[in-house]
Design a protein around this motif. Structure first.
Motif, PDB file in Angstrom:
ATOM      1  N   GLY A 156       0.772  -1.239   0.000  1.00 24.28           N
ATOM      2  CA  GLY A 156       0.000   0.000   0.000  1.00 24.28           C
ATOM      3  C   GLY A 156       0.799   1.283   0.000  1.00 24.28           C
ATOM      4  O   GLY A 156       0.324   2.307   0.497  1.00 24.28           O
ATOM      5  N   THR A 159      -1.044   3.700  -2.190  1.00 26.37           N
ATOM      6  CA  THR A 159      -2.305   4.022  -1.517  1.00 26.37           C
ATOM      7  C   THR A 159      -2.082   5.013  -0.391  1.00 26.37           C
ATOM      8  O   THR A 159      -2.843   5.976  -0.227  1.00 26.37           O
ATOM      9  N   SER A 162      -1.497   8.410  -1.749  1.00 25.87           N
ATOM     10  CA  SER A 162      -2.753   9.011  -2.218  1.00 25.87           C
ATOM     11  C   SER A 162      -3.605   9.504  -1.049  1.00 25.87           C
ATOM     12  O   SER A 162      -4.326  10.506  -1.176  1.00 25.87           O
ATOM     13  N   PRO A 272      -5.932   1.116   5.134  1.00 28.51           N
ATOM     14  CA  PRO A 272      -5.869   2.090   4.038  1.00 28.51           C
ATOM     15  C   PRO A 272      -6.942   3.164   4.200  1.00 28.51           C
ATOM     16  O   PRO A 272      -7.883   3.269   3.396  1.00 28.51           O
TER      17      PRO A 272
END
Length: 287
Positions: A156, A159, A162, A272
């Motif tokens: 991740g 991720t 982001s 996440p």
């Protein structure tokens, strides 16, 4: 015709034969283009089949497989040799001198994939003893510092970047796959590069390295700072290099050792989600 590029203040040259259209595909290198420089860390020349050694004397030492791409390393007629494959098909072959200062590359298939991999390998090897490391990482900037996220493929990294971009004000993406870290006279800095994986982010920027975060998936969000020995162990798997080559291994060890001592390295067990980004940002930016 030779073209010159500078990444993390290291210049390298690429010699592309006249009439070859590869340069038209190499737009990601444009932000790093510079004028001719006599002090290059390595030079790479694209050659045709007749000018590349026959592979009848090839010995292999390593075959690295990563999400459909493979790098085969070995020796050809006593010189370091690399073959770059995509889904089992050879994209390019490269032979270098033993100090990784010059390389000849034969493009076989998927020329952009081939040249990208050849340049990344040469960059990592030729700068290993210059307190420079090419990381497999996603990195963002915020409030004047760069923050790197490390972890195994699928943990991740992108991720988490982001999530920072979405929830942490002032965040910008520096690079999403292969940033460069270099120790300068006043400390460690992280640089953008022409290599950013599946995310097209090719920014020629530089920031002081504020922190490194090793990520792992968990059903909760928790972060802790790593002591130097654990920090060293967290850094090593994310740095590109030919570690069975003594000159490369010694250079990388020096850089890794200094980073573990001078840079704050954290371990974030996380989901996440927004909370993970906020906990991470608040903790590592406060330190």
């Amino acid at each position: 015709m030779k073209h010159y590029y500078k990444v993390a203040e290291h210049t390298f040259s690429v010699d592309i034969p006249e009439g070859n259209t590869l340069l038209d595909e190499m737009g990601q290198y444009a932000p790093f283009s510079v004028n001719e420089d006599a002090h290059v860390v390595f030079s790479l020349r694209i050659v045709n089949k007749d000018d590349f050694p026959q592979t009848d004397d090839l010995t292999t030492e390593m075959n690295q497989d990563d999400d459909g791409s493979q790098i085969l390393a070995g020796h050809l007629h006593g010189q370091p040799y690399f073959e770059f494959q995509l889904w089992g098909r050879c994209a390019a072959r490269m032979v270098t001198d033993k100090h990784y200062k010059h390389a000849d590359v034969l493009l076989v298939d998927e020329p952009l994939f081939g040249i990208n991999n050849a340049l990344m390998v040469m960059y990592a090897l030729s700068t290993a003893n210059l307190q420079t490391a090419l990381f497999h990482s996603s990195v963002v900037s915020c409030a004047g510092y760069g923050y790197m996220f490390l972890g195994k493929s699928g943990t991740g990294k992108s991720t988490h970047s982001s999530l920072w971009l979405k929830h942490i004000s002032g965040t910008q993406l520096i690079n999403d796959d292969n940033p460069v870290v270099r120790r300068m006279p006043d400390g460690f800095y992280v640089f953008g590069s022409p290599w950013s994986g599946k995310t097209p982010c090719y920014r020629n920027v530089c920031y002081p390295l504020g922190a490194v975060v090793q990520l792992s998936q968990a059903p909760y969000n928790q972060i802790q700072r790593l002591r130097p020995l654990s920090a060293y162990a967290a850094l090593v798997p994310s740095i590109s290099g030919k570690r069975w080559d003594k000159q490369v291994a010694e250079g990388l060890h020096e850089t890794e050792d200094m980073m573990a001592s001078e840079v704050n390295v954290w371990h974030l067990e996380c989901l996440p989600d927004q909370e993970a980004a906020e906990i991470c940002s608040k903790t590592i930016r406060k330190a």
